[in-house]
Design an enzyme around this catalytic site. Structure first.
Site, PDB file in Angstrom:
ATOM      1  N   PHE A 157      -1.643  -1.257  -3.898  1.00 37.20           N
ATOM      2  CA  PHE A 157      -2.607  -0.224  -3.758  1.00 37.20           C
ATOM      3  C   PHE A 157      -2.059   1.245  -3.861  1.00 37.20           C
ATOM      4  CE2 PHE A 157      -4.949  -3.123  -0.410  1.00 37.20           C
ATOM      5  CZ  PHE A 157      -5.214  -3.963  -1.415  1.00 37.20           C
ATOM      6  N   GLY A 188       3.815  -0.260  -1.045  1.00 36.38           N
ATOM      7  CA  GLY A 188       3.966  -0.950  -2.390  1.00 36.38           C
ATOM      8  C   GLY A 188       5.056  -0.554  -3.136  1.00 36.38           C
ATOM      9  N   TYR A 194       0.794  -1.181  -0.133  1.00 35.06           N
ATOM     10  CA  TYR A 194      -0.068   0.098  -0.014  1.00 35.06           C
ATOM     11  C   TYR A 194       0.904   1.252  -0.098  1.00 35.06           C
ATOM     12  CZ  TYR A 194      -4.167   2.856   1.372  1.00 35.06           C
ATOM     13  OH  TYR A 194      -5.298   3.469   1.438  1.00 35.06           O
ATOM     14  N   CYS A 195       0.606   2.198  -1.114  1.00 28.75           N
ATOM     15  CA  CYS A 195       1.501   3.426  -1.172  1.00 28.75           C
ATOM     16  C   CYS A 195       2.958   3.123  -1.204  1.00 28.75           C
ATOM     17  CB  CYS A 195       1.000   4.366  -0.101  1.00 28.75           C
ATOM     18  SG  CYS A 195       1.496   6.138  -0.042  1.00 28.75           S
ATOM     19  N   VAL A 196       3.827   3.801  -0.131  1.00 23.53           N
ATOM     20  CA  VAL A 196       4.936   3.621  -0.151  1.00 23.53           C
ATOM     21  C   VAL A 196       5.318   2.195   0.311  1.00 23.53           C
ATOM     22  CG1 VAL A 196       5.182   4.315   2.207  1.00 23.53           C
ATOM     23  CG2 VAL A 196       7.162   4.546   0.625  1.00 23.53           C
TER      24      VAL A 196
END
Length: 613
Positions: free
Chosen positions: A378, A354, A350-352
């Site tokens: 994500f 990811g 998710y985000c960083v």
């Protein structure tokens, strides 16, 4: 004719009636004076709380750095308009012409001769100006129009300035938005009709309460303003938030690994490992049973493991991306195998988190590590060409200054990152709370998502520096130039299936940026666009029936062309993702016990997530 004109005048200025000014007339000047003095006393307490850590040397201010950068950036815009007399005249004429039109409209409205509506440029939906007196009352109507005209003009000056590089123009637009948000008449008692009426009605008691809350928030921030966005007393991690049953099954210097209890008789053979961002805490995916993505995934038959990152301090200063890849993701994969006996894993970032997962996949490809068989990202950027407004904080000067500050403590204080994120949407995440808390004197309502948002985390110096330089500043991951563990890694070597989720209104990882990043991978990428933004577009349970998502062909060519041909589906993307997972491997086994043969350490959500910055 006169009677008709008077009747029209009564309703003509959006229903203005001279009697409507009565709520603005001070009826208890003595009481107001006393309360203003009490408010100033509370403001003095706030000032003392702000000064105390600075007098002892515990804190030092760096206000001059962003202000210097802002002045330098906006001076570039001013230089363009002032360097040529014709351009200077053009800018002045545009602004003065708009003000003369506004003045004429106001006179017509006040005379009752003409019902003069706002021009299209001033007709907008802005909930800050929802009070009807922003239109009905001549004074506030004038203030409202003047604000819109001036802020629009300043924005136009940036847009039309030529000869600026993209980064400077983006920073200038950002700074203008911050100034416009801060100077909005909604933020001041004397220019906000609702605040003015409330101050008069309570004889200033609202300001006394507000300044008391302001002082409390400065004390809570240990000399910095920690603006409350929700009633934090209503939430407790592990009691009414982050309560999906599970166990902490392993712990390293940088993370705890949580395995959640199964809720189905059989589970998918491949376990699911979630790598959340360390910029925030993982329980955004487990706010409560109704919103929890983690619980929903468990209920679909996934054996869910989650990395809960440490809230770092000076001991973690040297922990860089390799450390987070090895001691975080690598350690978690080892734990999954020990707990389940399975090497093959489905992973989510998710985000960083990811971005780190993608970089780790590239490292694994270089090393022949094939344990992660599919990856879901994500709102993740791997190509930062079209990164969002966070890029305004990233250039060589700003990063160098940040690195110098981080060297002192070994980390970036969580409040700094939280402030940066809030500034991206200041009109929604800063100033409404400033007005509600400190000018209205009202306690914010309890809201689990805002509780999570206020639960900030620190950033290890080496980790944060690596991220900003390699991703935002130099875009090395997408170019195949990032060095990890002494190896130059390339996303083109990542051949596993990728489910790449973007959200339509994302200001942190814009959908266009996520789309472009899809082409960096060497395997098949399924690009999905969800409605809403960075959080709500991800945390969108199917039973709510909210928003929608779009699916289409391969993410190739232009983003706008992909959107034109994409298929829209109402509701949550979660079931679509689960179907995608099952198409890859739907084999099931009996439900697993958390930890397997490992000795569990504590109940979920663990102790790391409870540490406050």
């Amino acid at each position: 004719m006169t009677a008709d004109r008077n009747a029209e005048g009564k309703d003509g200025f959006a229903g203005f009636d001279p009697k409507s000014v009565e709520p603005y007339i001070v009826k208890d000047p003595e009481g107001l004076a006393v309360n203003l003095a009490r408010a100033m006393e509370q403001l003095g307490k706030a000032a003392s709380a702000w000064l105390a850590p600075r007098e002892t040397g515990e804190k030092s201010d760096v206000f001059s750095e962003p202000v210097t950068d802002m002045v330098k950036t906006l001076s570039r815009v001013s230089e363009y308009w002032l360097s040529d007399p014709r351009r200077t005249l053009e800018a002045q004429t545009h602004l003065m012409g708009s003000f003369f039109e506004m003045w004429s409209r106001t006179l017509h409205r006040m005379s009752g001769d003409v019902v003069a509506t706002d021009p299209v440029s001033l007709q907008r939906t802005d909930k800050r100006f929802a009070d009807e007196d922003w239109v009905k009352n001549p004074f506030f109507d004038f203030v409202r129009q003047a604000y819109f005209i001036t802020s629009d003009w300043a924005d136009k000056m940036v847009r039309d300035a030529e000869g600026l590089d993209d980064h400077t123009k983006q920073k200038a637009a950002f700074y203008v938005r911050q100034i416009s948000s801060a100077l909005s008449p909604t933020n001041f008692v004397t220019t906000n009709p609702q605040l003015y009426r409330e101050t008069v009605a309570t004889s200033g008691a609202n300001l006394v309460k507000g300044m008391q809350m302001f002082a409390e928030d400065v004390v809570a921030g240990r000399g910095d303003l920690r603006m409350r966005q929700t009633d934090t007393s209503k939430f407790a991690i592990g009691e009414n938030i982050a309560i999906t049953p599970g166990k902490v099954v392993a712990q390293s210097d940088v993370c705890q690994v949580i395995q959640y209890e199964a809720s189905t008789e059989t589970v998918l053979k491949r376990p699911l490992l979630i790598c959340p961002p360390w910029i925030n805490k993982f329980y955004v995916l487990d706010l409560n049973p109704q919103k929890s993505y983690i619980k929903w995934a468990v209920d679909q038959g996934h054996t869910v493991f989650v990395i809960s990152w440490v809230n770092p301090d000076e001991r973690h200063a040297a922990k860089d991306w390799e450390a987070y890849a090895r001691e975080g993701i690598g350690f978690a994969l080892d734990t999954v195998e020990q707990a389940t006996g399975e090497r093959d894993v489905n992973a989510i970032g998710y985000c960083v988190g990811g971005t780190l997962l993608a970089a780790t996949l590239a490292l694994h490809a270089a090393e022949g590590d094939e344990r992660i068989r599919s990856a879901t990202l994500f709102t993740t950027q791997v190509d930062f060409t079209h990164a969002g407004d966070l890029k305004v904080f990233v250039d060589e000067d700003q990063i160098s200054q940040m690195e110098a500050n981080m060297r002192v403590a070994g980390y970036l204080d969580g409040s700094k990152m939280a402030t940066a994120f809030n500034m991206l949407r200041a009109s929604e995440l800063i100033w409404p709370y400033f007005v509600n808390n400190y000018l209205k004197g009202q306690e914010p309502l309890p809201f689990d998502l805002l509780y999570w948002n206020s639960d900030s985390t620190r950033m290890p110096a080496a980790n944060h520096s690596f991220y900003l330089r390699n991703c935002y500043l130099e875009n090395r991951l997408s170019k195949g130039e990032m060095m990890l563990a002494g190896k130059q890694v390339s996303l083109g070597d990542v051949k596993i299936p990728i489910y790449n989720l973007a959200t339509k209104e994302d200001h942190i990882a814009p959908p266009r940026s996520v789309f472009l990043g899809s082409s960096s991978f060497g395997g098949k990428v399924t690009y999905v666009l969800s409605g809403s933004g960075h959080i709500a577009g991800v945390v969108n349970p199917p039973d709510k029936g909210k928003y929608q998502f779009w699916t289409g062909g391969p993410p190739k060519g232009e983003f706008d062309d992909w959107v034109k041909t994409a298929t829209e589906t109402p509701g949550s993307w979660w079931p679509h993702w689960h179907q995608w997972i099952e198409k890859l491997d739907k084999k099931r086994v009996p439900a697993r016990k958390p930890g397997g043969t490992l000795n569990t350490l504590e109940e979920a959500p663990g102790s790391y997530v409870r540490a406050r910055a």
